[in-house]
Structure formats: structure tokens, C-alpha cells
Scaffold this active site. Sequence first.
Site, PDB file in Angstrom:
ATOM      1  N   LYS A  35      62.107 -38.386  15.304  1.00 30.09           N
ATOM      2  CA  LYS A  35      62.355 -38.066  16.716  1.00 30.09           C
ATOM      3  C   LYS A  35      63.030 -39.259  17.391  1.00 30.09           C
ATOM      4  O   LYS A  35      63.105 -40.346  16.800  1.00 30.09           O
ATOM      5  CB  LYS A  35      61.049 -37.684  17.412  1.00 30.09           C
ATOM      6  CG  LYS A  35      60.027 -38.793  17.493  1.00 30.09           C
ATOM      7  CD  LYS A  35      58.674 -38.235  17.901  1.00 30.09           C
ATOM      8  CE  LYS A  35      57.632 -39.328  17.865  1.00 30.09           C
ATOM      9  NZ  LYS A  35      56.915 -39.504  19.102  1.00 30.09           N
ATOM     10  N   ARG A 130      46.116 -35.199  24.634  1.00 34.53           N
ATOM     11  CA  ARG A 130      47.541 -35.097  24.941  1.00 34.53           C
ATOM     12  C   ARG A 130      47.935 -33.644  24.647  1.00 34.53           C
ATOM     13  O   ARG A 130      47.882 -32.825  25.539  1.00 34.53           O
ATOM     14  CB  ARG A 130      48.334 -36.118  24.120  1.00 34.53           C
ATOM     15  CG  ARG A 130      49.716 -36.381  24.660  1.00 34.53           C
ATOM     16  CD  ARG A 130      50.405 -37.546  23.974  1.00 34.53           C
ATOM     17  NE  ARG A 130      50.645 -37.326  22.555  1.00 34.53           N
ATOM     18  CZ  ARG A 130      51.366 -38.150  21.784  1.00 34.53           C
ATOM     19  NH1 ARG A 130      51.895 -39.240  22.301  1.00 34.53           N
ATOM     20  NH2 ARG A 130      51.540 -37.891  20.510  1.00 34.53           N
ATOM     21  N   TYR A 253      69.295 -67.019  36.066  1.00 36.13           N
ATOM     22  CA  TYR A 253      68.884 -66.464  37.366  1.00 36.13           C
ATOM     23  C   TYR A 253      67.461 -66.892  37.719  1.00 36.13           C
ATOM     24  O   TYR A 253      66.565 -66.868  36.868  1.00 36.13           O
ATOM     25  CB  TYR A 253      68.913 -64.939  37.326  1.00 36.13           C
ATOM     26  CG  TYR A 253      70.310 -64.357  37.355  1.00 36.13           C
ATOM     27  CD1 TYR A 253      71.174 -64.610  38.419  1.00 36.13           C
ATOM     28  CD2 TYR A 253      70.749 -63.551  36.319  1.00 36.13           C
ATOM     29  CE1 TYR A 253      72.453 -64.059  38.438  1.00 36.13           C
ATOM     30  CE2 TYR A 253      72.021 -62.997  36.332  1.00 36.13           C
ATOM     31  CZ  TYR A 253      72.866 -63.261  37.400  1.00 36.13           C
ATOM     32  OH  TYR A 253      74.128 -62.718  37.420  1.00 36.13           O
ATOM     33  N   MET A 301      72.053 -59.453  32.184  1.00 36.48           N
ATOM     34  CA  MET A 301      72.539 -58.154  31.694  1.00 36.48           C
ATOM     35  C   MET A 301      73.258 -58.275  30.351  1.00 36.48           C
ATOM     36  O   MET A 301      73.049 -57.465  29.445  1.00 36.48           O
ATOM     37  CB  MET A 301      73.480 -57.529  32.737  1.00 36.48           C
ATOM     38  CG  MET A 301      73.943 -56.147  32.347  1.00 36.48           C
ATOM     39  SD  MET A 301      75.139 -55.453  33.507  1.00 36.48           S
ATOM     40  CE  MET A 301      74.101 -54.964  34.849  1.00 36.48           C
TER      41      MET A 301
HETATM   42  C1  LIG Z   1      52.487 -35.899  16.556  1.00 40.78           C
HETATM   43  C2  LIG Z   1      53.025 -37.172  16.010  1.00 40.78           C
HETATM   44  N1  LIG Z   1      52.910 -37.413  14.695  1.00 40.78           N
HETATM   45  C3  LIG Z   1      53.379 -38.562  14.150  1.00 40.78           C
HETATM   46  C4  LIG Z   1      53.972 -39.535  14.917  1.00 40.78           C
HETATM   47  C5  LIG Z   1      54.452 -40.815  14.278  1.00 40.78           C
HETATM   48  O1  LIG Z   1      53.726 -41.897  14.793  1.00 40.78           O
HETATM   49  P1  LIG Z   1      54.009 -43.399  14.317  1.00 40.78           P
HETATM   50  O2  LIG Z   1      55.395 -43.707  14.737  1.00 40.78           O
HETATM   51  O3  LIG Z   1      53.005 -44.199  15.067  1.00 40.78           O
HETATM   52  O4  LIG Z   1      53.833 -43.418  12.854  1.00 40.78           O
HETATM   53  C6  LIG Z   1      54.105 -39.324  16.292  1.00 40.78           C
HETATM   54  C7  LIG Z   1      54.708 -40.357  17.131  1.00 40.78           C
HETATM   55  O5  LIG Z   1      54.358 -40.610  18.228  1.00 40.78           O
HETATM   56  C8  LIG Z   1      53.616 -38.108  16.849  1.00 40.78           C
HETATM   57  O6  LIG Z   1      53.730 -37.855  18.162  1.00 40.78           O
END
Ligand SMILES: Cc1ncc(COP(=O)(O)O)c(C=O)c1O
Length: 364
Positions: A35, A130, A253, A301
Site C-alpha cells: 500500500k 480501528r 533560519y 526547503m
Molecule cells: C491490516 C494491515 N496488515 C498489515 C500491515 C503491515 O504492517 P507493517 O508495515 O507494520 O508490517 C498493515 C499496515 O499498516 C495493515 O494495516
Amino acid sequence: MPRPIHALIDLHALRQNLGVLQHTAAHARVWAVVKADAYGHGIERVLEALRGADGLALLDLSEAERVRAAGWRAPVLLLEGVFDARDLETCSRLGLWHTVHTEAQIEALSKHKTQEPHRVFLKLNSGMNRLGFAPHRYRSAWARLQALSQVDEVSHMTHFSDADGPKGVAHQMRVFDEVTRDLAGERSLANSAALLRHPETHADWVRPGIALYGSSPDFPEHDIGHWGLQPVMSLRSQVIAVQDLQAGDTVGYGSTFVAERAMRIGVVACGYADGYPRHAPTGTPVLVDGVRTRTLGRVSMDMLAIDLSALPQAGAGSAVTLWGRASTGEVLAIDEVAKAAGTLGYELMCALAPRVPVHTTAGA
Ligand SMILES: Cc1ncc(COP(=O)(O)O)c(C=O)c1O
């Protein structure tokens, strides 16, 4: 000439890290979590190095489209499932597996017309609060999914809040085991921290993200060396100017750094618009020609300042590694830089700015 900054993605290191995780969770299949554009590394760029994974886990349909377009035929799991009933069409078309964590997603599935039934991962909220069904609602959600002609196999999934720390996973494991004990289906629980620290969580599928990319999920308790992981992303630039300071001179800065004695400083072509954390304070580690020194004053920056007082050979054009591996082989773990800046390796990787050119290497 472009600015000398670039990020280098080491595909050999990524492959090695995947191997370490596969070896550690030898009886589980691996979802490589890609992701957020593979945690900032670029999905298409890393795909080849992840060929050995059993599946890819991600969030966005657009990312799922991209991995299919790039030729990924193995399973793809949507970690948050669909956001809209119409997304189920895309799941059918691309053969995506998807997480189910709400009643609305079950309802949408029950109305979905598909030739091929879907593989789903039902999510239990075992304590993180969550995503997922509460324990007392989970079994009826499972029964409803099982009864749908649109659904093929139902697997069980949960996510840990404290796999990296002292609270651990036992409390959530207890809830997960109690709720799912006699239910058929595969199980997936472990993120990177659980995979590495809690073998009892491995089950059928593990879901590592951060460890794949060479950041330790429980730094500073353990660093990447402890887990046998290699940095995948290196952020490199050069010294573009040198200044000689007298005692009392200030840097950058806000004049937050004041020289106590005469010193030599270098100005590096890297700033917060490149993704370097603006909150990194004086003293944040950095490598010059593979040798450790520190940042001075505020990050601006496009530039930051570093201490060259102990590096008389360094000057304009010297190679600077902001994190990752220097061309000399020295490593500055992204976790060290993140810690100095009060954040995590996750955030730094994901924040690499689009203006930074990215190259890949097959590594050692
Ligand atoms: C549902 C879920 N599984 C797995 C992962 C992977 O987690 P990590 O990057 O801590 O291994 C995430 C990441 O946030 C997640 O949201």
C-alpha cells in the site's frame, strides 16, 4: 545538471528481506504489503523483487489495477475491502480478494452479480478498535458471508496494536482464538512486528510491510541488523557549498545553531521539499563519503547544513547519504533518522517527494 539528490531503491535488498521474512514464518504464506505505493518505493518498481511473495496486499483499487496491469497474476488483497458497492465490479474483473469489516460490505456483496464467487477476509476487531467486527458480532457476520452465493472462501483476519512493544499480542490472540476457534477458514494476523517477535501469530498468511523495506518494526529495541534486514531505500545527495564559521556564528533560519568554536560546515542539496523531515534537530545523523557526522540548525526547503569539522577531506561534491546505504557500503538506518526527528521509518519512506529522481539497483 539536475540537483544532485536522488533516491536509490535496492531490489536485491528487497528480495533478501522477503527471504528473511519467509524463512522466519516458514509455514505461512506471505502477503507483501505494497500500500501507499509500496511504502513510497513505487509499486511497479518493486514488483519484480516481490515475485516470490504469495500475494500483494494493498488499499486502493487504483493500485490493484496497477499491479494487474504490470502482470501480477497471484492473489491481491484489499486490506480495507471496498469503499463502495460499485467497487465489487472491479474486484470481480480483477479477481481481487477483499477484506470485509462492515455490515454494509456484506449487504453490498449480497446484491453483487458475479460469475466467480469472491474470496473474502473477514476482519475481527480483537482490541485495536480501528477496523473489524466486534467479537460478539463476528460469528453472525461469518455465517451470513458463508451463506452468500457470491462468496467462495471466508478467511479470518485481525490486526495487532502492540506487536512491537511491551503490551504484546496475547490479549488480542486470546480474543481471536476464542471467537474463531471452531470456524473453518484460513487465518491472517501478523504484521512485520508480530511476524518477527511473535511466532505464535504466523498462522496461514502473514502480512509484512515495513520490514520488507528494511526498517525495523521495533526500533530502537532492535535495529535492522538484529533482524538481518537491509535498507531498500537510500536517499543520497551532495555537498553543494562549504562555509567556515567562527565561534558565535549561527546556521540557518532562526539561528538555532550557534558555533562554540571555529568549524567547517557543508550545505547539502536536500530539504523538506524532498521529504527530509523538517523537525530533524541539530545532531541528526548523516553520512559524508560513508562517514558519520550530524546535521546543524534547521532544515530548510531545499537544503540542510552538516558538520564537516572532523572531515577535512570533504567539500563541495562530497557524497552525502541522508538515510540508507552509502556507495562505500556504510549504512545509516532510516530508523535512526526517523527517531531523531520524532517519527518512524514508515513516514519518511512514504514522504519521499515526487521531485526526487528515483533509480533502482540490483545491489550486491
Ligand atoms: C491490516 C494491515 N496488515 C498489515 C500491515 C503491515 O504492517 P507493517 O508495515 O507494520 O508490517 C498493515 C499496515 O499498516 C495493515 O494495516
